[in-house]
Motif scaffolding. Structure first.
Motif, PDB file in Angstrom:
ATOM      1  N   UNK A 169       0.866  -1.182   0.000  1.00 36.98           N
ATOM      2  CA  UNK A 169       0.000   0.000   0.000  1.00 36.98           C
ATOM      3  C   UNK A 169       0.901   1.230   0.000  1.00 36.98           C
ATOM      4  N   UNK A 170       0.568   2.197  -0.823  1.00 35.26           N
ATOM      5  CA  UNK A 170       1.320   3.456  -0.855  1.00 35.26           C
ATOM      6  C   UNK A 170       0.361   4.589  -0.527  1.00 35.26           C
ATOM      7  N   UNK A 171       0.761   5.441   0.396  1.00 33.66           N
ATOM      8  CA  UNK A 171      -0.051   6.585   0.808  1.00 33.66           C
ATOM      9  C   UNK A 171       0.795   7.842   0.796  1.00 33.66           C
ATOM     10  N   UNK A 172       0.122   8.967   0.643  1.00 33.50           N
ATOM     11  CA  UNK A 172       0.784  10.256   0.810  1.00 33.50           C
ATOM     12  C   UNK A 172       0.281  10.824   2.136  1.00 33.50           C
ATOM     13  N   UNK A 173       1.211  11.092   3.022  1.00 36.47           N
ATOM     14  CA  UNK A 173       0.893  11.624   4.350  1.00 36.47           C
ATOM     15  C   UNK A 173       1.292  13.091   4.390  1.00 36.47           C
ATOM     16  N   UNK A 174       0.384  13.944   4.838  1.00 35.78           N
ATOM     17  CA  UNK A 174       0.677  15.370   4.980  1.00 35.78           C
ATOM     18  C   UNK A 174       1.086  15.623   6.436  1.00 35.78           C
TER      19      UNK A 174
END
Length: 102
Positions: free
Chosen positions: A34-39
């Motif tokens: 799983x790939x996510x973009x975290x702010x």
């Protein structure tokens, strides 16, 4: 001389057993990346983010230092900033989750 040969043979058998056990484990469990973009939010640290996301990593065994290094690999700009993060920065994070068997 006889003990030396027995030790080598034992090492070969043990090595083969370890390799076969690893292959059986990989076939029995199917993990999905799983790939996510975290702010980044105020008060966040790389260590804290790594702790949060390593807990989501159910598909493989990963340790916190390994996961933190993975964050730096996925976000090479962190090296230029010596690991400093600021609110609003976007981090690409990956982790493995258990999937259904094949």
């Amino acid at each position: 001389m006889r003990n030396w040969k027995a030790a080598v043979a034992g090492g070969i058998v043990a090595g083969a057993a370890i390799l076969c056990a690893g292959m059986a484990t990989q076939e029995d469990t199917h993990a999905v990346l799983v790939e996510e973009v975290y702010v980044v939010r105020p008060g966040d640290t790389l260590w804290g983010i790594a702790e949060r996301y390593v807990a989501k990593n159910t598909g493989t065994r990963r340790y916190i230092l390994e996961y933190k290094s993975g964050i730096e690999e996925n976000n090479p700009w962190l090296l230029e900033r010596h690991g400093m993060i600021y609110p609003g920065d976007k981090l690409t994070l990956t982790y493995w989750v258990k999937g259904e068997g094949k």
